[in-house]
Enzyme design. Sequence first.
Site, mmCIF file in Angstrom:
data_model
loop_
_atom_site.group_PDB
_atom_site.id
_atom_site.type_symbol
_atom_site.label_atom_id
_atom_site.label_comp_id
_atom_site.label_asym_id
_atom_site.label_seq_id
_atom_site.Cartn_x
_atom_site.Cartn_y
_atom_site.Cartn_z
ATOM 1 N N LYS A 1 0.577 -14.374 6.493
ATOM 2 C CA LYS A 1 1.561 -13.564 7.213
ATOM 3 C C LYS A 1 2.047 -14.271 8.476
ATOM 4 O O LYS A 1 3.241 -14.206 8.811
ATOM 5 C CB LYS A 1 0.941 -12.213 7.558
ATOM 6 C CG LYS A 1 0.653 -11.368 6.325
ATOM 7 C CD LYS A 1 -0.068 -10.066 6.655
ATOM 8 C CE LYS A 1 -0.323 -9.254 5.398
ATOM 9 N NZ LYS A 1 -1.026 -7.979 5.680
ATOM 10 N N ASP B 1 -5.381 -13.986 4.430
ATOM 11 C CA ASP B 1 -4.229 -13.103 4.326
ATOM 12 C C ASP B 1 -3.419 -13.103 5.628
ATOM 13 O O ASP B 1 -2.193 -13.143 5.626
ATOM 14 C CB ASP B 1 -4.688 -11.692 3.980
ATOM 15 C CG ASP B 1 -3.507 -10.731 3.798
ATOM 16 O OD1 ASP B 1 -2.651 -11.018 2.946
ATOM 17 O OD2 ASP B 1 -3.453 -9.720 4.501
#
Length: 818
Positions: free
Chosen positions: A683, A679
């Site tokens: 980003k 994750d």
Amino acid sequence: MKVLKFGGSSVAKPERIRGIVDILKGYYTKGEKFTVVFSAFGGVTDSLIEMSTLAAKGDEAYQEHFEAFAARHTQAVHELLDGEYREAVLPELERNNEVLKNLLYGVFLVREASKRTMDYVLSFGERSSAFIISHVLRQSGINAAYLDARRIVKTDKSFGSARVDFKLTYQKIRAHYAQNPDVQVVTGFVASAKGGLTTTLGRGGSDYTAALIAAGLDASVIEIWTDVDGVLTADPRKVKRAFTIPTMTYAEAMEMSHFGAKVIYPPTLQPALLKKIPLYIKNTFNPDFIGTLISDHVDPEATAVKGISSISHVALLTLSGSGLFGVPGTAARLFSSLAAAGINIILITQGSSEHAISFAVQPSMANKARKRVEEAFEYEISMKIINPVKIEEDLSVVAIIGENMRYQPGISGRLFQALGKNGINAVAIAQGSSELNVSVVINRSDEAKALNALHESFFLSDTKELHLFMIGVGLIGSTLINQIRAQAGYLKETRGLEIKVVGMANSRKMLFEESGIDLEQWQDSLQEAATEMDPAIFIGKMKELNLSNTIFVDNTASSKVAAFYEDILDSSISISTPNKIAVSSGFVQYQRLKAIAAKRGVQFMYETNVGAGLPVISTLNDLIISGDRILRIEGVVSGSLSYIFNNFKPGMRFSEVVRKAQELGYTEPDPRIDLNGLDVRRKLIILARETGLPLEAEDVAISPVLPESCRQAATVESFFSELEAADTYFNALLQEAEANGKVLRMVGKLEGSSATIGLQQVGSDHPFYHLSGSDNMIVFTTERYKERPLVVRGPGAGAEVTAAGVFAEIITIGNYLG
């Protein structure tokens, strides 16, 4: 003298006729002097045409239509009239029906219904309705008399749409009314030629009858009673928020009627315009409403644009080529060829280069028009100095209309801005020197969307309606819906935004409601929806509805939904999404999505991809746009990892902290997606790309946090078992950091072209040291913020903040569309 006219919808049923009687009794008891014109009962004219057509084909089914016609009028008599009035009407009605029956039988025998015969057949509609209603009025106490308009309206023998002999007609009208002081109940639409042959006045004929009587009597006003509250700002079937125009000029009304306003028709206006007789358009079903006043008075204080109208189906033909340049008489040859063929031109436009002339016609006339024009320019086409005529079909004309447009600059700019921001392309543009209207030819599929966008821009500029289509109504989606519902009143009052969720879907069902889904009971409505969820069908329905100010919201983490982003943006629909997949996948695809959004002039917003509700991407973009140079970006950008390592303290087991984070909904269902840095990598990739770096997933170096046994566990439960076994490992990491006076933080770092992710020890001199809860923190070190880096900090996980971030983007998009 007032002249009142009631249309077919106003007299469609006996109860409606009773309503008219109440209206007229009000006039009568006040001492008003008036005369009334009636159309045939609603649907009767179509029925007469149908029975005549069947008879001409030799189809005996015409008799069924005739019997229904006769029965309908007889039933009306029985419901509306009693005693002597009924006895006076029924025999005359039966005689008329017998004449019509014999006439139709004649058509059946000769297998032909000429225009002359059809005019006579059609006259039975108005003659029957006016005759019945005249007796209903007498029964109610009004001194009324039936007047067959064939006695006073005189025409030539152009059957189907006869030309009026105004001088003779006005003489007949004045003579008749001078001798008959009672209330005249007149048949609309019908007239007679010299010698007594029945004729009709064509489309809008009953209105025309009223205007002729008014002109002949120098009436004070004409009232056209219909089934709407006057002339509306737009077609209410296509623009739900259309409203009544209180006053209009004759010229504005003519323009509106040309572009499809159904309550008025140009020939109606001509006699009134010449005599400057005001017209009121009023609603039979709302008689107390003032309606629309049409006169020669221009109100300088009125809005620049009075109405928006359209012609739903046109074809655009273009004659082009170097042979047109500077050649006198070209336009005359073009339009003469069309006039000779009886082809009406709806719109004309020509550029100053004189290289092309475009004109719009009815689609049924397109091929005929092309043939005639190419015949007229046969020599030039053969010499290849003029191109064959080009035809573009499936188009519509949309026009903004208003006398005051000429006095207010920027009207055209607002028009094209409203169209452009909704992805509507102008195929051709025309504006007359009078500046009374600006017409735009667009794709037919965009007509309703254009009308709504323009109506909102010119009439509802204080309130903008946003249409949301939302996939994903789980934790984030349902929270967003609650926020929208809670803020609806405030947004409308203070920001002029009205947000309607028009489509929504979960993993099983999807629901659509063009007027807006009721957000008080959306869950029950979605559960009861009959349509199974299919992303392709959902996107297709969104495109098919083609609503103005459409925004697509994707609250999922689905790659299947993200795969449709390109199609959505290319359809001129803005996107707001916390789904990271689209912009963190291949760099080329990221560039493509951004390019399509820019090309279509729509917004592609994904602020929540990085910091939930935090302004991370927008802050980064502001730094870059303002000319600052990014030196380094460091971030704790995972709310779940922030929570885990902020709460991992002496005396606590690491596995217990991870399980608690999962239970609170901070992590993915499989926490390894968070702990493995996947994750964070997404980003970091997004942030890098916003700075211009073509970073791919394989360019990001991730130092594993989890032991190999945890990473390779077959299931989530087995992962937790392995994680419990690794508690001593994580406890050792924590003790080492404590011994150094530091804390553990999972940090993503971008410096130059290097991107790394790993567990770091940070001391009290670093901003990350003081993080708590599930807060995210992004530290920007730039040329301007070198000594004291710019810090963005706040909650980085949770449905409330993520939904709020999406909500903020929706409002931003709404402001952009404004």
